[in-house]
Design a protein around this motif. Structure first.
Motif, PDB file in Angstrom:
ATOM      1  N   THR A   5       0.813  -1.214   0.000  1.00 51.13           N
ATOM      2  CA  THR A   5       0.000   0.000   0.000  1.00 51.13           C
ATOM      3  C   THR A   5       0.846   1.264   0.000  1.00 51.13           C
ATOM      4  N   ARG A   6       2.059   1.199   0.534  1.00 46.33           N
ATOM      5  CA  ARG A   6       2.933   2.377   0.501  1.00 46.33           C
ATOM      6  C   ARG A   6       3.330   2.713  -0.929  1.00 46.33           C
ATOM      7  N   LYS A   7       3.635   1.693  -1.724  1.00 44.36           N
ATOM      8  CA  LYS A   7       3.993   1.928  -3.120  1.00 44.36           C
ATOM      9  C   LYS A   7       2.819   2.499  -3.905  1.00 44.36           C
ATOM     10  N   VAL A   8       1.648   1.974  -3.653  1.00 46.71           N
ATOM     11  CA  VAL A   8       0.457   2.460  -4.355  1.00 46.71           C
ATOM     12  C   VAL A   8       0.168   3.899  -3.958  1.00 46.71           C
ATOM     13  N   ALA A   9       0.242   4.202  -2.665  1.00 49.19           N
ATOM     14  CA  ALA A   9      -0.043   5.557  -2.200  1.00 49.19           C
ATOM     15  C   ALA A   9       0.972   6.560  -2.742  1.00 49.19           C
ATOM     16  N   LEU A  10       2.251   6.233  -2.671  1.00 50.47           N
ATOM     17  CA  LEU A  10       3.281   7.135  -3.179  1.00 50.47           C
ATOM     18  C   LEU A  10       3.179   7.277  -4.696  1.00 50.47           C
ATOM     19  N   GLY A  11       2.912   6.188  -5.393  1.00 54.73           N
ATOM     20  CA  GLY A  11       2.751   6.240  -6.840  1.00 54.73           C
ATOM     21  C   GLY A  11       1.557   7.068  -7.257  1.00 54.73           C
ATOM     22  N   ALA A  12       0.450   6.914  -6.554  1.00 51.12           N
ATOM     23  CA  ALA A  12      -0.746   7.704  -6.861  1.00 51.12           C
ATOM     24  C   ALA A  12      -0.499   9.184  -6.587  1.00 51.12           C
ATOM     25  N   LEU A  13       0.189   9.489  -5.493  1.00 48.94           N
ATOM     26  CA  LEU A  13       0.516  10.876  -5.179  1.00 48.94           C
ATOM     27  C   LEU A  13       1.397  11.500  -6.258  1.00 48.94           C
ATOM     28  N   LEU A  14       2.407  10.763  -6.693  1.00 47.32           N
ATOM     29  CA  LEU A  14       3.275  11.255  -7.771  1.00 47.32           C
ATOM     30  C   LEU A  14       2.494  11.478  -9.063  1.00 47.32           C
ATOM     31  N   LEU A  15       1.611  10.556  -9.385  1.00 48.92           N
ATOM     32  CA  LEU A  15       0.811  10.689 -10.594  1.00 48.92           C
ATOM     33  C   LEU A  15      -0.113  11.897 -10.533  1.00 48.92           C
ATOM     34  N   ILE A  16      -0.740  12.121  -9.390  1.00 51.02           N
ATOM     35  CA  ILE A  16      -1.670  13.246  -9.255  1.00 51.02           C
ATOM     36  C   ILE A  16      -0.938  14.579  -9.315  1.00 51.02           C
ATOM     37  N   VAL A  17       0.154  14.689  -8.570  1.00 52.97           N
ATOM     38  CA  VAL A  17       0.897  15.955  -8.537  1.00 52.97           C
ATOM     39  C   VAL A  17       1.507  16.264  -9.898  1.00 52.97           C
ATOM     40  N   SER A  18       2.105  15.275 -10.527  1.00 50.43           N
ATOM     41  CA  SER A  18       2.737  15.498 -11.833  1.00 50.43           C
ATOM     42  C   SER A  18       1.703  15.823 -12.902  1.00 50.43           C
ATOM     43  N   SER A  19       0.573  15.139 -12.877  1.00 52.93           N
ATOM     44  CA  SER A  19      -0.484  15.424 -13.843  1.00 52.93           C
ATOM     45  C   SER A  19      -1.041  16.828 -13.646  1.00 52.93           C
ATOM     46  N   ALA A  20      -1.214  17.213 -12.397  1.00 55.93           N
ATOM     47  CA  ALA A  20      -1.718  18.561 -12.121  1.00 55.93           C
ATOM     48  C   ALA A  20      -0.741  19.620 -12.613  1.00 55.93           C
ATOM     49  N   LEU A  21       0.529  19.379 -12.444  1.00 58.26           N
ATOM     50  CA  LEU A  21       1.539  20.339 -12.901  1.00 58.26           C
ATOM     51  C   LEU A  21       1.522  20.464 -14.416  1.00 58.26           C
ATOM     52  N   ILE A  22       1.479  19.358 -15.106  1.00 60.11           N
ATOM     53  CA  ILE A  22       1.516  19.393 -16.571  1.00 60.11           C
ATOM     54  C   ILE A  22       0.199  19.917 -17.151  1.00 60.11           C
ATOM     55  N   LEU A  23      -0.914  19.351 -16.708  1.00 63.01           N
ATOM     56  CA  LEU A  23      -2.205  19.733 -17.276  1.00 63.01           C
ATOM     57  C   LEU A  23      -2.687  21.091 -16.774  1.00 63.01           C
ATOM     58  N   GLY A  24      -2.445  21.388 -15.511  1.00 63.35           N
ATOM     59  CA  GLY A  24      -2.911  22.641 -14.943  1.00 63.35           C
ATOM     60  C   GLY A  24      -2.231  23.860 -15.543  1.00 63.35           C
ATOM     61  N   THR A  25      -0.934  23.775 -15.736  1.00 64.79           N
ATOM     62  CA  THR A  25      -0.232  24.922 -16.310  1.00 64.79           C
ATOM     63  C   THR A  25      -0.581  25.116 -17.776  1.00 64.79           C
ATOM     64  N   GLY A  26      -0.943  24.067 -18.455  1.00 67.02           N
ATOM     65  CA  GLY A  26      -1.369  24.199 -19.845  1.00 67.02           C
ATOM     66  C   GLY A  26      -2.723  24.871 -19.975  1.00 67.02           C
ATOM     67  N   GLN A  27      -3.588  24.609 -19.012  1.00 67.13           N
ATOM     68  CA  GLN A  27      -4.928  25.187 -19.048  1.00 67.13           C
ATOM     69  C   GLN A  27      -4.931  26.689 -18.796  1.00 67.13           C
ATOM     70  N   ILE A  28      -4.037  27.153 -17.938  1.00 66.26           N
ATOM     71  CA  ILE A  28      -4.014  28.580 -17.626  1.00 66.26           C
ATOM     72  C   ILE A  28      -2.903  29.318 -18.365  1.00 66.26           C
TER      73      ILE A  28
END
Length: 60
Positions: A5-28
Protein backbone atom coordinates in the motif's frame (compact mmCIF):
# COMPACT_ATOMS: atom_id res chain seq x y z
CA UNK A 1 -1.38 -11.65 -3.72
CA UNK A 2 -0.40 -8.91 -1.30
CA UNK A 3 -0.32 -5.31 -2.42
CA UNK A 4 2.23 -2.90 -0.99
CA UNK A 5 0.00 0.00 0.00
CA UNK A 6 2.93 2.38 0.50
CA UNK A 7 3.99 1.93 -3.12
CA UNK A 8 0.46 2.46 -4.35
CA UNK A 9 -0.04 5.56 -2.20
CA UNK A 10 3.28 7.14 -3.18
CA UNK A 11 2.75 6.24 -6.84
CA UNK A 12 -0.75 7.70 -6.86
CA UNK A 13 0.52 10.88 -5.18
CA UNK A 14 3.27 11.26 -7.77
CA UNK A 15 0.81 10.69 -10.59
CA UNK A 16 -1.67 13.25 -9.25
CA UNK A 17 0.90 15.96 -8.54
CA UNK A 18 2.74 15.50 -11.83
CA UNK A 19 -0.48 15.42 -13.84
CA UNK A 20 -1.72 18.56 -12.12
CA UNK A 21 1.54 20.34 -12.90
CA UNK A 22 1.52 19.39 -16.57
CA UNK A 23 -2.21 19.73 -17.28
CA UNK A 24 -2.91 22.64 -14.94
CA UNK A 25 -0.23 24.92 -16.31
CA UNK A 26 -1.37 24.20 -19.84
CA UNK A 27 -4.93 25.19 -19.05
CA UNK A 28 -4.01 28.58 -17.63
CA UNK A 29 -1.28 29.24 -20.22
CA UNK A 30 1.67 29.59 -17.89
CA UNK A 31 5.16 29.29 -19.23
CA UNK A 32 6.65 26.41 -17.28
CA UNK A 33 10.43 26.14 -17.17
CA UNK A 34 11.78 23.15 -19.05
CA UNK A 35 13.24 21.57 -15.91
CA UNK A 36 9.85 21.68 -14.16
CA UNK A 37 8.16 19.92 -17.07
CA UNK A 38 10.97 17.36 -17.15
CA UNK A 39 10.56 16.69 -13.43
CA UNK A 40 6.81 16.30 -13.88
CA UNK A 41 7.36 13.79 -16.69
CA UNK A 42 9.78 11.85 -14.49
CA UNK A 43 7.19 11.97 -11.71
CA UNK A 44 4.62 10.41 -14.02
CA UNK A 45 7.05 7.64 -14.98
CA UNK A 46 8.05 6.96 -11.37
CA UNK A 47 4.43 6.93 -10.21
CA UNK A 48 3.43 4.47 -12.91
CA UNK A 49 6.42 2.28 -12.04
CA UNK A 50 5.56 2.25 -8.33
CA UNK A 51 1.92 1.38 -8.95
CA UNK A 52 2.85 -1.28 -11.51
CA UNK A 53 5.31 -3.03 -9.20
CA UNK A 54 3.21 -2.83 -6.03
CA UNK A 55 2.06 -6.46 -6.12
CA UNK A 56 4.05 -9.63 -5.69
CA UNK A 57 5.14 -11.46 -8.79
CA UNK A 58 5.96 -10.12 -12.20
CA UNK A 59 5.58 -6.44 -12.94
CA UNK A 60 2.94 -5.36 -15.41
Amino acid sequence: MATDTRKVALGALLLIVSSALILGTGQISLNVPVYAAALAALGLAAGALLVGTSEDGRAV
